[in-house]
Design an enzyme around this catalytic site. Structure first.
Site, PDB file in Angstrom:
ATOM      1  N   ARG A 120      -2.958 -25.614  14.897  1.00 40.82           N
ATOM      2  CA  ARG A 120      -1.548 -25.203  14.787  1.00 40.82           C
ATOM      3  C   ARG A 120      -0.838 -25.095  16.142  1.00 40.82           C
ATOM      4  O   ARG A 120       0.183 -24.414  16.274  1.00 40.82           O
ATOM      5  CB  ARG A 120      -1.401 -23.894  14.018  1.00 40.82           C
ATOM      6  CG  ARG A 120      -1.927 -24.003  12.617  1.00 40.82           C
ATOM      7  CD  ARG A 120      -1.345 -22.918  11.724  1.00 40.82           C
ATOM      8  NE  ARG A 120      -1.898 -23.033  10.391  1.00 40.82           N
ATOM      9  CZ  ARG A 120      -2.982 -22.399   9.989  1.00 40.82           C
ATOM     10  NH1 ARG A 120      -3.613 -21.578  10.794  1.00 40.82           N
ATOM     11  NH2 ARG A 120      -3.427 -22.573   8.757  1.00 40.82           N
ATOM     12  N   LYS A 142       9.907 -33.558  22.624  1.00 46.58           N
ATOM     13  CA  LYS A 142       9.813 -34.380  21.405  1.00 46.58           C
ATOM     14  C   LYS A 142       8.472 -35.100  21.425  1.00 46.58           C
ATOM     15  O   LYS A 142       8.186 -35.861  22.357  1.00 46.58           O
ATOM     16  CB  LYS A 142      10.934 -35.429  21.361  1.00 46.58           C
ATOM     17  CG  LYS A 142      12.227 -34.925  20.782  1.00 46.58           C
ATOM     18  CD  LYS A 142      13.203 -36.079  20.535  1.00 46.58           C
ATOM     19  CE  LYS A 142      14.506 -35.581  19.965  1.00 46.58           C
ATOM     20  NZ  LYS A 142      15.500 -36.669  19.772  1.00 46.58           N
ATOM     21  N   GLU A 184      16.479 -46.101  30.170  1.00 44.64           N
ATOM     22  CA  GLU A 184      16.770 -44.678  29.902  1.00 44.64           C
ATOM     23  C   GLU A 184      17.543 -44.066  31.082  1.00 44.64           C
ATOM     24  O   GLU A 184      18.409 -43.205  30.886  1.00 44.64           O
ATOM     25  CB  GLU A 184      15.487 -43.881  29.640  1.00 44.64           C
ATOM     26  CG  GLU A 184      14.628 -44.382  28.462  1.00 44.64           C
ATOM     27  CD  GLU A 184      15.134 -43.969  27.072  1.00 44.64           C
ATOM     28  OE1 GLU A 184      16.280 -43.505  26.950  1.00 44.64           O
ATOM     29  OE2 GLU A 184      14.358 -44.138  26.100  1.00 44.64           O
ATOM     30  N   LYS A 226      18.629 -34.501  31.774  1.00 40.81           N
ATOM     31  CA  LYS A 226      17.956 -34.248  30.491  1.00 40.81           C
ATOM     32  C   LYS A 226      17.691 -32.748  30.310  1.00 40.81           C
ATOM     33  O   LYS A 226      17.903 -32.193  29.228  1.00 40.81           O
ATOM     34  CB  LYS A 226      16.657 -35.053  30.386  1.00 40.81           C
ATOM     35  CG  LYS A 226      15.974 -34.791  29.049  1.00 40.81           C
ATOM     36  CD  LYS A 226      15.131 -35.907  28.536  1.00 40.81           C
ATOM     37  CE  LYS A 226      14.678 -35.616  27.109  1.00 40.81           C
ATOM     38  NZ  LYS A 226      13.849 -36.639  26.532  1.00 40.81           N
ATOM     39  N   GLU A 236      17.897 -30.296  18.824  1.00 43.16           N
ATOM     40  CA  GLU A 236      18.863 -31.316  18.397  1.00 43.16           C
ATOM     41  C   GLU A 236      19.668 -30.918  17.161  1.00 43.16           C
ATOM     42  O   GLU A 236      19.602 -31.558  16.122  1.00 43.16           O
ATOM     43  CB  GLU A 236      18.153 -32.667  18.173  1.00 43.16           C
ATOM     44  CG  GLU A 236      19.143 -33.829  18.204  1.00 43.16           C
ATOM     45  CD  GLU A 236      18.458 -35.193  18.154  1.00 43.16           C
ATOM     46  OE1 GLU A 236      17.544 -35.446  18.950  1.00 43.16           O
ATOM     47  OE2 GLU A 236      18.861 -35.998  17.319  1.00 43.16           O
ATOM     48  N   ARG A 240      22.194 -32.538  21.863  1.00 41.49           N
ATOM     49  CA  ARG A 240      21.006 -33.306  22.267  1.00 41.49           C
ATOM     50  C   ARG A 240      21.031 -34.717  21.694  1.00 41.49           C
ATOM     51  O   ARG A 240      20.434 -35.628  22.272  1.00 41.49           O
ATOM     52  CB  ARG A 240      19.719 -32.576  21.843  1.00 41.49           C
ATOM     53  CG  ARG A 240      18.487 -33.345  22.279  1.00 41.49           C
ATOM     54  CD  ARG A 240      17.216 -32.551  22.295  1.00 41.49           C
ATOM     55  NE  ARG A 240      16.124 -33.391  22.764  1.00 41.49           N
ATOM     56  CZ  ARG A 240      14.919 -32.970  23.054  1.00 41.49           C
ATOM     57  NH1 ARG A 240      14.633 -31.689  22.938  1.00 41.49           N
ATOM     58  NH2 ARG A 240      13.988 -33.812  23.478  1.00 41.49           N
ATOM     59  N   ASN A 244      20.403 -39.923  22.399  1.00 45.80           N
ATOM     60  CA  ASN A 244      20.008 -40.994  21.487  1.00 45.80           C
ATOM     61  C   ASN A 244      20.923 -42.216  21.603  1.00 45.80           C
ATOM     62  O   ASN A 244      20.836 -43.136  20.792  1.00 45.80           O
ATOM     63  CB  ASN A 244      20.023 -40.453  20.050  1.00 45.80           C
ATOM     64  CG  ASN A 244      18.713 -40.644  19.332  1.00 45.80           C
ATOM     65  OD1 ASN A 244      18.651 -41.304  18.317  1.00 45.80           O
ATOM     66  ND2 ASN A 244      17.634 -40.094  19.874  1.00 45.80           N
ATOM     67  N   HIS A 247      19.836 -45.713  20.595  1.00 46.45           N
ATOM     68  CA  HIS A 247      18.550 -45.595  19.895  1.00 46.45           C
ATOM     69  C   HIS A 247      18.599 -45.941  18.408  1.00 46.45           C
ATOM     70  O   HIS A 247      17.574 -46.320  17.846  1.00 46.45           O
ATOM     71  CB  HIS A 247      17.967 -44.191  20.095  1.00 46.45           C
ATOM     72  CG  HIS A 247      17.352 -43.997  21.448  1.00 46.45           C
ATOM     73  ND1 HIS A 247      18.084 -44.058  22.615  1.00 46.45           N
ATOM     74  CD2 HIS A 247      16.064 -43.775  21.840  1.00 46.45           C
ATOM     75  CE1 HIS A 247      17.289 -43.864  23.652  1.00 46.45           C
ATOM     76  NE2 HIS A 247      16.052 -43.684  23.208  1.00 46.45           N
ATOM     77  N   HIS A 251      15.749 -48.377  17.818  1.00 50.06           N
ATOM     78  CA  HIS A 251      14.583 -48.099  16.963  1.00 50.06           C
ATOM     79  C   HIS A 251      14.477 -49.138  15.847  1.00 50.06           C
ATOM     80  O   HIS A 251      13.374 -49.568  15.497  1.00 50.06           O
ATOM     81  CB  HIS A 251      14.682 -46.695  16.361  1.00 50.06           C
ATOM     82  CG  HIS A 251      14.325 -45.606  17.344  1.00 50.06           C
ATOM     83  ND1 HIS A 251      14.465 -44.276  17.059  1.00 50.06           N
ATOM     84  CD2 HIS A 251      13.829 -45.660  18.595  1.00 50.06           C
ATOM     85  CE1 HIS A 251      14.065 -43.546  18.098  1.00 50.06           C
ATOM     86  NE2 HIS A 251      13.683 -44.371  19.039  1.00 50.06           N
ATOM     87  N   HIS A 264      10.103 -49.995  24.251  1.00 53.33           N
ATOM     88  CA  HIS A 264      11.157 -49.079  23.796  1.00 53.33           C
ATOM     89  C   HIS A 264      12.436 -49.228  24.646  1.00 53.33           C
ATOM     90  O   HIS A 264      13.544 -49.353  24.117  1.00 53.33           O
ATOM     91  CB  HIS A 264      10.626 -47.643  23.842  1.00 53.33           C
ATOM     92  CG  HIS A 264      11.673 -46.616  23.542  1.00 53.33           C
ATOM     93  ND1 HIS A 264      12.261 -46.492  22.302  1.00 53.33           N
ATOM     94  CD2 HIS A 264      12.270 -45.672  24.338  1.00 53.33           C
ATOM     95  CE1 HIS A 264      13.156 -45.513  22.338  1.00 53.33           C
ATOM     96  NE2 HIS A 264      13.180 -45.008  23.555  1.00 53.33           N
TER      97      HIS A 264
HETATM   98  O1  LIG Z   1      14.759 -36.449  24.036  1.00 51.51           O
HETATM   99  C1  LIG Z   1      15.604 -36.854  23.242  1.00 51.51           C
HETATM  100  O2  LIG Z   1      16.233 -36.084  22.504  1.00 51.51           O
HETATM  101  C2  LIG Z   1      15.898 -38.292  23.123  1.00 51.51           C
HETATM  102  O3  LIG Z   1      16.573 -38.709  22.186  1.00 51.51           O
HETATM  103  C3  LIG Z   1      15.329 -39.192  24.161  1.00 51.51           C
HETATM  104  C4  LIG Z   1      15.009 -40.594  23.684  1.00 51.51           C
HETATM  105  O4  LIG Z   1      15.124 -41.453  24.790  1.00 51.51           O
HETATM  106  C5  LIG Z   1      13.591 -40.734  23.167  1.00 51.51           C
HETATM  107  O5  LIG Z   1      13.335 -42.095  22.924  1.00 51.51           O
HETATM  108  C6  LIG Z   1      13.312 -39.914  21.929  1.00 51.51           C
HETATM  109  O6  LIG Z   1      11.940 -39.921  21.635  1.00 51.51           O
HETATM  110  C7  LIG Z   1      14.015 -40.425  20.688  1.00 51.51           C
HETATM  111  O7  LIG Z   1      13.956 -39.436  19.737  1.00 51.51           O
HETATM  112  P1  LIG Z   1      14.180 -39.636  18.204  1.00 51.51           P
HETATM  113  O8  LIG Z   1      14.444 -38.254  17.722  1.00 51.51           O
HETATM  114  O9  LIG Z   1      15.352 -40.558  18.021  1.00 51.51           O
HETATM  115  O10 LIG Z   1      12.930 -40.220  17.659  1.00 51.51           O
HETATM  116 ZN   LIG Z   2      14.315 -43.385  24.303  1.00 54.14          ZN
END
Ligand SMILES: O=C(O)C(=O)C[C@@H](O)[C@H](O)[C@H](O)COP(=O)(O)O
Ligand SMILES: [Zn+2]
Length: 354
Positions: A120, A142, A184, A226, A236, A240, A244, A247, A251, A264
């Site tokens: 845990r 994350k 990034e 950051k 988030e 936050r 993204n 992204h 993604h 990435h």
């Molecule tokens: O830290 C964050 O918040 C980010 O969104 C940074 C991104 O560059 C990073 O790729 C992050 O892992 C993306 O997060 P996700 O929640 O879209 O999977």
């Molecule tokens: Zn990223």
């Protein structure tokens, strides 16, 4: 050595940034290592630093266990997490033990996910060895593994206890990885900090030629930006999401092209260009924004052209994005250099124009 602190009350931690820090990692980390430590790394990084780091620990009288994993995004799976749980059990890791990620974003995300869930949750330390990991994935907590249908979809927020970013390791980084990390870095400038964007325009060739001072500044400034965002919205719920930028498209490109086909950062680079074009169609920015962004991405040897996958093909994967609410897509779009906003309910017909 410089220190950027991430201030999160009881979960606060330092990011140590400097050259030659790996040799001395164990003494830097002493305050956080209370029991056994398992270093999770990848086989490429192990060849380069598999001696230096363990040596630093043994010299300091600490017990460590080394766990190398295959390199690449295809390692970020539940199966590989399971391998690490087994290794942790066999090594007798308990609640006082700690997992150390030594590697790029894949290793940090996977090892962090295991640290967040083993018993845990146990302590976790990040020693990022790629530019992308130093400026982004090692900071902010994350952690995740991928699902074949959606990237980073099984995960947690689990902050590290400390981060060590040794700039010297960037010297051995393949050029493609350096560029991927720069995506990034450029994201921070283009999306959140106009002055930094201007600095990047002036110094991109210094970074590409691995000038130490330029690299150190790029890492420090990225971590500061950051940290500022993470401190104000750790999990988030709002701001936050600006991290993204690029992204949602990125993604989807990674999923549709097959994990590992694009790094990435490469997918994020193309994603930021899509976002800039969408912002332009919506009247949020003028053409010069997209032109300056593309020029900088190209100077960093990053791809900027559509990936040979149509927008129609990308759409299903985009609906698995974590920002989707009530079945509606949400995008982070630029509104000017160094500025971004959160935009929901974008009609599909606009996306199909990209
Ligand atoms: O830290 C964050 O918040 C980010 O969104 C940074 C991104 O560059 C990073 O790729 C992050 O892992 C993306 O997060 P996700 O929640 O879209 O999977
Ligand atoms: Zn990223």
């Amino acid at each position: 050595m410089e220190i950027v602190n991430v201030e999160l009350k009881s979960r606060s931690y330092p990011i140590f940034i400097g050259t030659g820090l790996l040799q001395d990692a164990a003494s830097l980390l002493k305050p956080w290592i209370k029991g056994k430590a398992m270093i999770v790394t990848d086989q490429n990084v192990e060849l380069l630093y598999g001696q230096t780091l363990p040596a630093s620990f043994t010299e300091n009288g600490m017990t460590i266990h080394m766990q190398p994993m295959p390199p690449g995004e295809t390692t970020k799976t539940m199966d590989h997490a399971m391998e690490l749980y087994t290794a942790a059990l066999k090594a007798g890791m308990d609640r006082r033990s700690c997992i150390i990620a030594l590697g790029g974003g894949v290793i940090g995300d996977l090892a962090g996910f295991v640290a967040a869930t083993y018993m845990r949750g146990i302590d976790f330390i990040q020693i990022p060895t790629s530019l992308l990991a130093q400026v982004d994935s090692s900071v902010g907590g994350k952690v995740a593994v991928d699902h074949p249908m959606a990237k980073n979809i099984i995960g947690a927020f689990h902050q590290p206890k400390a981060v060590i970013a040794d700039i010297s390791v960037l010297k051995t980084l393949p050029k493609r990885e350096l560029s991927a990390g720069l995506a990034e870095v450029i994201k921070y400038g283009a999306g959140l900090d106009e002055v930094f964007f201007y600095w990047l325009e002036q110094h991109i060739s210094d970074i590409m030629s691995l000038d130490e001072a330029a690299l150190a500044y790029a890492v420090k400034r990225s971590c500061q930006i950051k940290a500022g965002i993470v401190q104000s919205d750790e999990t988030e719920n709002g701001k936050r999401a600006l991290l993204n930028f690029g992204h949602t498209f990125g993604h989807a490109i990674e999923v549709e092209a097959g994990y590992g086909a694009y790094l990435h950062g490469e997918a994020v680079s193309i994603g930021m260009v899509y976002a800039a074009r969408l912002a332009n169609i919506m009247g949020l920015t003028d053409k010069s924004y997209t032109e300056r962004l593309i020029k900088l991405l190209k100077a960093a040897s990053l791809p900027v052209e559509p990936p040979g996958i149509t927008m129609r093909q990308l759409l299903p994967a985009m609906y698995h994005d974590k920002k989707v609410a009530d079945g509606k897509l949400t995008f982070i779009l630029p509104t000017g250099i160094g500025q971004t906003g959160i935009f929901s309910d974008i009609p599909e017909n606009l996306l199909l124009k990209l």
